[in-house]
Design an enzyme around this catalytic site. Sequence first.
Site, short mmCIF file in Angstrom:
data_model
loop_
_atom_site.label_atom_id
_atom_site.label_comp_id
_atom_site.label_asym_id
_atom_site.label_seq_id
_atom_site.Cartn_x
_atom_site.Cartn_y
_atom_site.Cartn_z
N GLY A 108 38.64 48.49 36.38
CA GLY A 108 39.59 49.05 35.44
C GLY A 108 40.05 47.98 34.48
O GLY A 108 40.14 46.80 34.84
N SER A 109 40.35 48.35 33.25
CA SER A 109 40.88 47.40 32.27
C SER A 109 42.40 47.29 32.45
O SER A 109 42.98 47.89 33.35
CB SER A 109 40.53 47.85 30.86
N GLY A 110 43.00 46.52 31.56
CA GLY A 110 44.45 46.34 31.63
C GLY A 110 44.85 45.11 32.42
O GLY A 110 46.04 44.82 32.55
N HIS A 111 43.85 44.38 32.95
CA HIS A 111 44.09 43.17 33.74
C HIS A 111 43.68 41.91 33.00
O HIS A 111 43.50 40.86 33.61
CB HIS A 111 43.25 43.21 35.03
N ASP A 113 36.81 51.50 42.80
CA ASP A 113 35.73 50.55 42.53
C ASP A 113 34.62 50.69 43.55
O ASP A 113 33.43 50.64 43.21
CB ASP A 113 36.30 49.12 42.56
N HIS A 145 47.66 46.79 40.65
CA HIS A 145 47.98 47.93 39.79
C HIS A 145 49.37 48.43 40.08
O HIS A 145 49.66 49.61 39.97
CB HIS A 145 47.03 49.10 40.04
#
Lengths: 214, 214, 337, 337
Positions: free
Chosen positions: D57-60, D113, D223
């Site tokens: 996932g992005s945002g990291h 994932d 998250h």
Amino acid sequence: MTDTIDGRQWVALIRAMAEAVVARRDYLSALDSTVGDGDHGVSLAKALGEAARQTTALGDPSPESALHTAGSAIQNTMGGASGILFGAFFMGMARAIAGRPSATLSDLAAMSAAGLSEVQRRGKASRGDKTMVDALAPAVVAAQTAVVESQPLAEAVENIAEAARLGAESTKAMVAKFGRAKFLGERSLGYQDAGATSMSIMLSALAEGLKGEV
Amino acid sequence: MTDTIDGRQWVALIRAMAEAVVARRDYLSALDSTVGDGDHGVSLAKALGEAARQTTALGDPSPESALHTAGSAIQNTMGGASGILFGAFFMGMARAIAGRPSATLSDLAAMSAAGLSEVQRRGKASRGDKTMVDALAPAVVAAQTAVVESQPLAEAVENIAEAARLGAESTKAMVAKFGRAKFLGERSLGYQDAGATSMSIMLSALAEGLKGEV
Amino acid sequence: MSPRAKKLINRPDMILPEMLEGFAAAYPDIVRLTDEGLIVRRTPKAEGKVGLVIGNGSGHEPAMIGWVGRGLFDVNVPGEIFTAPGPNRIVQGIKATQSSAGVLVCVSHHAGDLINAEAALELARAEGICNADMVVLYDDISSAPKGREPERRGTAGLFFVWKMLGAFAETSGNLGACKALAEKVRDNTRSLSMALTSCIHPITGQLMFELPEDEMEIGMGVHGEAGAGRARLVSADDTIQRMLPPILADLPFRAGDEVIVLLNNSGSLTFMELSILYRRATQLLAETGIKIYRSWLGAYATTQEMAGFGLSLCRVDEQLKALYDAPANGAWFKSVG
Amino acid sequence: MSPRAKKLINRPDMILPEMLEGFAAAYPDIVRLTDEGLIVRRTPKAEGKVGLVIGNGSGHEPAMIGWVGRGLFDVNVPGEIFTAPGPNRIVQGIKATQSSAGVLVCVSHHAGDLINAEAALELARAEGICNADMVVLYDDISSAPKGREPERRGTAGLFFVWKMLGAFAETSGNLGACKALAEKVRDNTRSLSMALTSCIHPITGQLMFELPEDEMEIGMGVHGEAGAGRARLVSADDTIQRMLPPILADLPFRAGDEVIVLLNNSGSLTFMELSILYRRATQLLAETGIKIYRSWLGAYATTQEMAGFGLSLCRVDEQLKALYDAPANGAWFKSVG
Ligand SMILES: Nc1ncnc2c1ncn2[C@@H]1O[C@H](COP(=O)(O)OP(=O)(O)O)[C@@H](O)[C@H]1O
Ligand SMILES: Nc1ncnc2c1ncn2[C@@H]1O[C@H](COP(=O)(O)OP(=O)(O)O)[C@@H](O)[C@H]1O
Ligand SMILES: [Mg+2]
Ligand SMILES: [Mg+2]
Ligand SMILES: [Mg+2]
Ligand SMILES: [Mg+2]
């Protein structure tokens, strides 16, 4: 009302499911926000929208093709655990109707069972774990009961939707074992599971759609 | 009350200034917070505390040594523009009393003028720019007047302190030209300058200290 | 909204020494902490090269402790939070370079940094140190109008000076040439910064400034100094569209120029946002015919957890390109070369 | 307090494509963005070496787009914000490595994932791609008790796996050896994370979780997943004193061991705070006789502007030391070597 569901009808039903979820997007996100990350409504709405777009573009597909396309669109648009699981539900249903032009009630029962089994193969969740399985599994039971009782399709899909709705509601009393909520343990008690709720919304849309003679 | 101020007395006066600023630390920081970064009270209190510690450690210093030590301690403890300027004030005073055992009123007038000139050489601010100069410059004038009028030291230092207090108050009506506040332009109107206020507090402490026969 | 009152510190008055102790312990192969509280390069540069010193207020990390190392600074003199160090400490820094070819004291233009450096050079001269000089650097177009550049303050665009001057001084024994190079980079660099939120001063525990929920401040200084003015919060694209044209007009940057672009994260902006902002900058630059040679998105000079960024452009020729690309190895800035 | 509702984006549904476009434009010498939305190394690794792919996932950011490059990943498959990419996209990533020596799909253990990687490998096999395998990685001691390590989730300690595996695969043509190396690093790594504040989900605009003013959460996921529990906010030193002993006991790390220490900034923590925290960690490690080989303080895997950090230790032998020290050149992680 029709008593079989052909490919075009499946496309229309997928569109109806998308509309129903889009209409409840913020509600679903809110459900996901106390114990999850609050994106469920947004991402499922987007994924079902894409599924509707891709299946509509198929023109006159077989039920298998419509459902498989929808499942794959959901998996790749939505991503995450829930994306692959909602996608698996459609892909399981697709496999169970492979090579056939339309689905009867007894096909629908077999398809929903195949969808459930695919969700469980990937996600490993059982009833009581506070997931979409808690809406889907009772719906599968209701479908099988309808077949045994030879219910008319209209009555059957209403019973299926009602079973899913009750199943979703029952998750309030459960402690999450999967998804983000599992890290909260007992703190997840009292909240209705987002994925179970959206599964119930989708099955209701299916029932409504069939009643409305899609 | 004494009419000259020797090295030991300067040490005691520096301690008195430190105590006065420590007691008003939060007030000074608050003054600095609307138009500055809110650290003035904290950093000046720390710097004067260090100046008091270092000058006390000198034992029986000359006035020059006491004041120079204080200035250097302030510059290196406090840092920033205000640290070097408050330090320059003490170092300018020190230079004006170099080689002498104690300071008379006329010395005090010359010393404060030298302190002001050192502050202005480094800081480039004039009266009306809303800085410590607006408290210090009128105090220097008051000191010179006191010499001309041959006021007793006790009366002179009270007049000096009062001039600084009025000068500090007058900064409310000024637009800042130096320091962080200058970037606010007209927005700095209505606030009393922190550095001018602490300069006035220090000069009041000096007056009180001399009255109290340090 | 947003400023973070919770900070992971022990005692406000111990922030500086504890930070320096922890930092130096983490990067023993790159820096060492002297008894005087200076951060000094572990392996000194070659004999006969010019030493680079910078004194500055702390609280902007990675600047400047993280910029000491090969191809960067020789010595950093860290002052208290947001407060330039005093003159004696800067003199200690000059001595710590142990450079026989001369020492350049770099000043990011702010009143405190400037006055203390001036006083330090006076002190150094009084002590017989005659091969030290200083250079005053600035880049922020919001802090004084064109034509009065020397009144402008130093902000994140000085990144380019540190990087290129650091590479230059690594092989130069000429103090005058180092100063001229620093001025050349400065005179080809322009910046403008903005903030979405304020931050908490770690010593006072107070807000540094106030910013309403629906506004942003354009022309922000690196210590929360107010900028040219408040504006309504707009999208990422519109923010760039507001900030880039005045930067271009100021130098001016012209079609055919080659530039390096810096998007400096002032604290709590994300790389996600920086990338989205950068996208719009590339589009606008392409429209004007200005060519991007390199870009750097990241945190270099921060203001605690302030959310905002600085946009800086540096016009480069072959010399500056080579200096930008030269290897560097600071604890918090590395260039592979 | 503190979460930042103001974000510099354009439209929530355009965050991912716009971020990727801006990022790739900024670092054309390091990465390229494919039509499928994959971030791929600009210069492929030598022929016959194992390809490394990660989907997440992005945002990291900087993870993982910033970790594609020499000595790091070959391909990153970025999913939506905080959402693993679907199986087709991972299969595209496997193909994009163009590696004949096999492809290792790296999975930071989270349900999404893992399930998507499993499905992707099924799909790849169905397409006749047989030299692809996956490795599941985890490090967070708060997410399952000792003895049930494979149930733990992946957090910032995987930094060590990516760095060391990246260096290893740069010269290895053996898929099994790459997988074994990844597992070796994983099995010598332990982490625990904490947060001071929550953050805003950039798509929903909602708070990710709630955290009272005077509390912190220890055992935070990447998250915003809840941790082992809430605790009263304490000083930096006391925070380390609470987090380090359980990490040491878990492996366990013992006197005489050599370790690399990571303090990962989850978003808006400052380098100032990280350094102060690190100071206490070195003191405690010195008391236990554990030797620090290297340290890295900085942001690697973030959760938007969440204020918090992860503390990770990796026990190293000569092989792992050499791999850690090997050069790397990602856009947002460089190792000078
Ligand atoms: N292993 C699983 N099996 C079945 N359903 C699951 C599983 N994990 C998560 N879910 C469902 O997914 C929902 C969350 O969906 P969503 O919010 O879209 O994903 P995410 O948690 O990645 O943000 C949960 O409410 C739950 O119903
Ligand atoms: N150039 C100057 N000349 C005289 N006084 C100045 C000058 N610049 C700043 N000051 C004084 O310093 C004060 C601010 O001190 P302080 O808050 O300690 O410094 P900083 O602004 O670095 O935080 C101002 O209120 C002003 O009186
Ligand atoms: Mg969710
Ligand atoms: Mg101040
Ligand atoms: Mg200050
Ligand atoms: Mg999600």
